[in-house]
Scaffold this active site. Structure first.
Site, PDB file in Angstrom:
ATOM      1  N   VAL A  11     -17.482 -13.107 -12.554  1.00 52.31           N
ATOM      2  CA  VAL A  11     -18.723 -13.284 -11.800  1.00 52.31           C
ATOM      3  C   VAL A  11     -19.751 -14.047 -12.630  1.00 52.31           C
ATOM      4  CG1 VAL A  11     -20.687 -12.016 -10.815  1.00 52.31           C
ATOM      5  CG2 VAL A  11     -18.357 -11.299 -10.312  1.00 52.31           C
ATOM      6  N   THR A 121     -21.499  -4.551  -9.684  1.00 57.11           N
ATOM      7  CA  THR A 121     -21.432  -3.566  -8.592  1.00 57.11           C
ATOM      8  C   THR A 121     -21.766  -2.185  -9.157  1.00 57.11           C
ATOM      9  OG1 THR A 121     -19.737  -4.909  -7.540  1.00 57.11           O
ATOM     10  CG2 THR A 121     -19.897  -2.620  -6.812  1.00 57.11           C
ATOM     11  N   LEU A 146     -18.305 -13.035  -3.980  1.00 55.17           N
ATOM     12  CA  LEU A 146     -17.275 -14.084  -4.143  1.00 55.17           C
ATOM     13  C   LEU A 146     -15.880 -13.473  -4.151  1.00 55.17           C
ATOM     14  CD1 LEU A 146     -15.954 -14.040  -7.240  1.00 55.17           C
ATOM     15  CD2 LEU A 146     -18.136 -15.032  -7.823  1.00 55.17           C
ATOM     16  N   PHE A 242      -8.249 -10.090   6.776  1.00 57.60           N
ATOM     17  CA  PHE A 242      -7.838  -8.825   6.163  1.00 57.60           C
ATOM     18  C   PHE A 242      -6.968  -7.981   7.100  1.00 57.60           C
ATOM     19  CE2 PHE A 242     -11.239 -10.504   3.787  1.00 57.60           C
ATOM     20  CZ  PHE A 242     -10.978 -10.157   2.482  1.00 57.60           C
ATOM     21  N   LEU A 243      -6.145  -8.662   7.894  1.00 60.26           N
ATOM     22  CA  LEU A 243      -5.250  -7.950   8.814  1.00 60.26           C
ATOM     23  C   LEU A 243      -3.786  -8.179   8.447  1.00 60.26           C
ATOM     24  CD1 LEU A 243      -6.919  -8.569  12.325  1.00 60.26           C
ATOM     25  CD2 LEU A 243      -7.056  -6.530  10.887  1.00 60.26           C
ATOM     26  N   ALA A 245      -0.403  -7.316   6.928  1.00 56.85           N
ATOM     27  CA  ALA A 245       0.331  -6.162   6.409  1.00 56.85           C
ATOM     28  C   ALA A 245       1.090  -6.589   5.158  1.00 56.85           C
ATOM     29  CB  ALA A 245       1.306  -5.669   7.464  1.00 56.85           C
ATOM     30  N   GLY A 246       1.279  -5.677   4.240  1.00 53.41           N
ATOM     31  CA  GLY A 246       2.005  -6.041   3.024  1.00 53.41           C
ATOM     32  C   GLY A 246       1.907  -4.971   1.960  1.00 53.41           C
ATOM     33  N   CYS A 253     -11.649  -5.132  -8.063  1.00 55.48           N
ATOM     34  CA  CYS A 253     -12.781  -4.652  -7.253  1.00 55.48           C
ATOM     35  C   CYS A 253     -12.412  -3.599  -6.204  1.00 55.48           C
ATOM     36  CB  CYS A 253     -13.464  -5.832  -6.578  1.00 55.48           C
ATOM     37  SG  CYS A 253     -14.325  -6.870  -7.762  1.00 55.48           S
ATOM     38  N   LYS A 314      -3.459 -11.576  -6.122  1.00 55.77           N
ATOM     39  CA  LYS A 314      -3.475 -12.396  -4.904  1.00 55.77           C
ATOM     40  C   LYS A 314      -3.317 -13.850  -5.323  1.00 55.77           C
ATOM     41  CE  LYS A 314      -8.466 -12.969  -4.317  1.00 55.77           C
ATOM     42  NZ  LYS A 314      -9.566 -12.901  -3.384  1.00 55.77           N
TER      43      LYS A 314
HETATM   44  N1  LIG Z   1     -14.297 -10.266 -10.015  1.00 49.86           N
HETATM   45  C1  LIG Z   1     -14.743 -10.321  -8.784  1.00 49.86           C
HETATM   46  O1  LIG Z   1     -14.136 -10.931  -7.900  1.00 49.86           O
HETATM   47  C2  LIG Z   1     -16.067  -9.672  -8.418  1.00 49.86           C
HETATM   48  C3  LIG Z   1     -16.660  -9.994  -7.200  1.00 49.86           C
HETATM   49  C4  LIG Z   1     -17.866  -9.394  -6.868  1.00 49.86           C
HETATM   50  C5  LIG Z   1     -18.442  -8.459  -7.720  1.00 49.86           C
HETATM   51  N2  LIG Z   1     -17.818  -8.144  -8.893  1.00 49.86           N
HETATM   52  C6  LIG Z   1     -18.485  -7.182  -9.777  1.00 49.86           C
HETATM   53  O2  LIG Z   1     -19.134  -7.936 -10.809  1.00 49.86           O
HETATM   54  C7  LIG Z   1     -19.078  -7.239 -12.059  1.00 49.86           C
HETATM   55  C8  LIG Z   1     -18.384  -8.090 -13.101  1.00 49.86           C
HETATM   56  O3  LIG Z   1     -17.040  -8.282 -12.703  1.00 49.86           O
HETATM   57  P1  LIG Z   1     -16.111  -9.366 -13.398  1.00 49.86           P
HETATM   58  O4  LIG Z   1     -14.833  -9.363 -12.634  1.00 49.86           O
HETATM   59  O5  LIG Z   1     -16.851 -10.613 -13.615  1.00 49.86           O
HETATM   60  O6  LIG Z   1     -15.855  -8.650 -14.816  1.00 49.86           O
HETATM   61  P2  LIG Z   1     -15.113  -9.267 -16.070  1.00 49.86           P
HETATM   62  O7  LIG Z   1     -14.407  -8.140 -16.715  1.00 49.86           O
HETATM   63  O8  LIG Z   1     -14.337 -10.486 -15.671  1.00 49.86           O
HETATM   64  O9  LIG Z   1     -16.296  -9.763 -17.000  1.00 49.86           O
HETATM   65  C9  LIG Z   1     -17.243  -8.920 -17.580  1.00 49.86           C
HETATM   66  C10 LIG Z   1     -17.750  -9.579 -18.850  1.00 49.86           C
HETATM   67  O10 LIG Z   1     -18.826  -8.812 -19.374  1.00 49.86           O
HETATM   68  C11 LIG Z   1     -18.718  -8.825 -20.792  1.00 49.86           C
HETATM   69  N3  LIG Z   1     -19.492  -7.711 -21.351  1.00 49.86           N
HETATM   70  C12 LIG Z   1     -19.212  -6.376 -21.255  1.00 49.86           C
HETATM   71  N4  LIG Z   1     -20.175  -5.676 -21.896  1.00 49.86           N
HETATM   72  C13 LIG Z   1     -21.048  -6.570 -22.397  1.00 49.86           C
HETATM   73  C14 LIG Z   1     -22.251  -6.454 -23.154  1.00 49.86           C
HETATM   74  N5  LIG Z   1     -22.745  -5.241 -23.495  1.00 49.86           N
HETATM   75  N6  LIG Z   1     -22.899  -7.573 -23.518  1.00 49.86           N
HETATM   76  C15 LIG Z   1     -22.413  -8.790 -23.167  1.00 49.86           C
HETATM   77  N7  LIG Z   1     -21.305  -8.975 -22.448  1.00 49.86           N
HETATM   78  C16 LIG Z   1     -20.624  -7.866 -22.066  1.00 49.86           C
HETATM   79  C17 LIG Z   1     -17.235  -8.732 -21.040  1.00 49.86           C
HETATM   80  O11 LIG Z   1     -16.901  -9.159 -22.360  1.00 49.86           O
HETATM   81  C18 LIG Z   1     -16.693  -9.667 -19.957  1.00 49.86           C
HETATM   82  O12 LIG Z   1     -16.578 -10.990 -20.413  1.00 49.86           O
HETATM   83  C19 LIG Z   1     -18.360  -5.917 -11.762  1.00 49.86           C
HETATM   84  O13 LIG Z   1     -19.300  -4.931 -11.483  1.00 49.86           O
HETATM   85  C20 LIG Z   1     -17.551  -6.230 -10.502  1.00 49.86           C
HETATM   86  O14 LIG Z   1     -17.292  -5.079  -9.732  1.00 49.86           O
HETATM   87  C21 LIG Z   1     -16.657  -8.740  -9.263  1.00 49.86           C
END
Ligand SMILES: NC(=O)c1ccc[n+]([C@@H]2O[C@H](COP(=O)([O-])OP(=O)(O)OC[C@H]3O[C@@H](n4cnc5c(N)ncnc54)[C@H](O)[C@@H]3O)[C@@H](O)[C@H]2O)c1
Length: 428
Positions: A11, A121, A146, A242-243, A245-246, A253, A314
């Site tokens: 993200v 999140t 995203l 999102f329909l 089956a699989g 997430c 995926k």
């Molecule tokens: N991945 C997705 O598709 C997605 C989509 C929407 C929301 N989210 C939410 O967004 C958030 C991040 O998800 P993500 O998939 O990007 O996570 P990720 O694990 O890919 O990245 C998190 C990053 O944060 C860094 N980090 C952790 N602690 C830290 C600190 N104290 N200081 C600096 N950096 C630090 C980690 O090193 C890592 O690079 C989560 O809450 C997730 O639920 C993710």
């Protein structure tokens, strides 16, 4: 605007890169020094279509920087995004250690008048708690929607932006930033915004689990889930997404967000029966898939070899977190089988989990050498129209277990395959 992103993961990197491409001066910070060094050396830790080009373009014109100096990064910007991970605790709750780690750290920097945008999140009430810690700043909850595999496009063309805050000034600044990407900006209190994020992810998970339950009813009754899908998705009240089956949902997430909302509900004295059923059905999909394999080949699989196509949770991502492939491989190894895998992008991540316990093929057809059956786990485009004659000539038995309903059953039966999929009876 001068913007700092703390947490350069999926993200954070997407957010930073897209905001810099929109003309902002962006610093992406992360505590993981290896990740920052890789990014500074042009090695991108995740696969997303177009990401490398856009990173290079913005680094070249000095609009995008990567650093592990979080203090410098925070001091230099007016807007601080928090995009660190919020994984699952053993009890299902969201682990907020990284979020509060960042918040406590920046609270020590005595920031005044900065806008802190929380994108991770987080459970309901977290933004208010953070606002209490960061008294001189305005904290806005801005959940991210995203999808991995289309992250850049989703960030640049979102269907809506949610801003959870009662600070009119901070909301206006963010409206200016996001106005370029989206006209539908919905402002609400932070608690409603927090629940909106969980409600969106768990609703989509529920659609998947619902359809998987219907698929099993189809399988037992001789109906065809693909026809049912066509029939119900023509109804605009139901929609098309999102329909499928699989093997169910995976990734970093949906599984954790379903569990975190169940936990929140229980803390609030709400019985989350629907969410619990969504979770249970999702796990059952893997069990049912594995059962088809043992029904066909027996419970002792020693001496058997399976080819696996698709490892990421995926298509179009290299992410293998909570990927069904991992559960399937673990179970088959336990039953004595040998495994050869192929995936267009995710092999490196699977190697970190299984190392030399499994074999790795460099293309989809080589994975079939000496295999007794093919298991289709992730629906990458390149698996959609394979040469079935090659598949048949390589496999010991003409058997395909398709966890994503990629092929047409009758066609495969007609050319001599035993084809096991989801939601269609074997003999129909
Ligand atoms: N991945 C997705 O598709 C997605 C989509 C929407 C929301 N989210 C939410 O967004 C958030 C991040 O998800 P993500 O998939 O990007 O996570 P990720 O694990 O890919 O990245 C998190 C990053 O944060 C860094 N980090 C952790 N602690 C830290 C600190 N104290 N200081 C600096 N950096 C630090 C980690 O090193 C890592 O690079 C989560 O809450 C997730 O639920 C993710």
């Amino acid at each position: 605007m001068k913007i700092t992103i703390i947490g350069t993961g999926y993200v954070g990197l997407t957010t930073g890169v897209c905001l810099s491409d929109a003309g902002h001066q962006v610093i992406c910070a992360d505590s993981d020094i290896d990740k920052i060094n890789s990014l500074n050396n042009g090695v991108i830790p995740i696969y997303e279509y177009g990401l490398e080009d856009i990173i290079n373009r913005n680094i070249k014109i000095s609009r995008l920087f990567f650093t592990n100096d979080i203090k410098m990064a925070v001091e230099k910007s007016d807007i601080i995004y928090i995009t660190v991970d919020t994984p699952q605790n053993e009890d299902g709750s969201a682990n907020l250690r990284n979020v509060y780690g960042v918040v406590e750290y920046i609270s020590g920097l005595l920031l005044k008048n900065k806008i802190v945008v929380l994108k991770s999140t987080v459970p309901v009430g977290t933004t208010d708690k953070i606002q209490n810690i960061l008294k001189g700043c305005s904290v806005v909850y801005n959940p991210e929607f995203l999808r991995q595999g289309s992250a850049l496009n989703d960030f640049m063309h979102p269907e809506r932006i949610i801003l959870g805050s009662n600070s009119v000034d901070a909301v206006n600044v963010l409206k200016e930033i996001y106005g370029k990407f989206c006209k539908n900006i919905i402002v609400m209190d932070s608690k409603s915004a927090e629940i909106t994020k969980y409600a969106a992810n768990t609703f989509l998970s529920a659609k998947i689990s619902f359809m998987n339950e219907i698929a099993q009813i189809c399988e037992k009754s001789g109906a065809n889930i693909e026809m049912v899908k066509e029939g119900i998705s023509a109804d605009s009240r139901i929609g098309e997404g999102f329909l499928s089956a699989g093997l169910g949902y995976g990734g970093s997430c949906f599984p954790k967000d379903v569990n975190a909302l169940i936990y929140t509900a229980s803390e609030l004295g709400v019985s989350a029966d629907i969410l619990k059923a969504v979770n249970k059905r999702n796990k059952l999909q893997i069990t049912l898939f594995l059962q088809k394999i043992t029904d066909r080949f027996g419970t002792d699989l020693s001496g058997k070899t399976f080819a696996i196509w698709g490892l990421s949770y995926k298509p179009n991502t290299n992410d293998t977190r909570n990927a069904p492939s991992v559960a399937v491989i673990n179970d088959l190894i336990e039953k004595g089988a040998k495994i050869t895998v192929y995936d267009p992008r995710a092999v490196d991540n699977i190697k970190k989990i299984f190392g030399s316990k499994i074999n790795y093929a460099s293309n989809m057809y080589d994975a079939l050498n000496y295999a007794d059956a093919l298991l289709l786990i992730t629906e990458w485009n390149e698996f959609k129209n394979p040469d079935f004659e090659i598949i048949k000539s390589k496999l010991n038995y003409p058997v395909i277990f398709d966890g994503r309903n990629l092929y047409i059953k009758n066609n495969l039966n007609n050319i001599g395959f035993e084809y096991y999929c989801v939601g269609k009876a074997v003999n129909s």
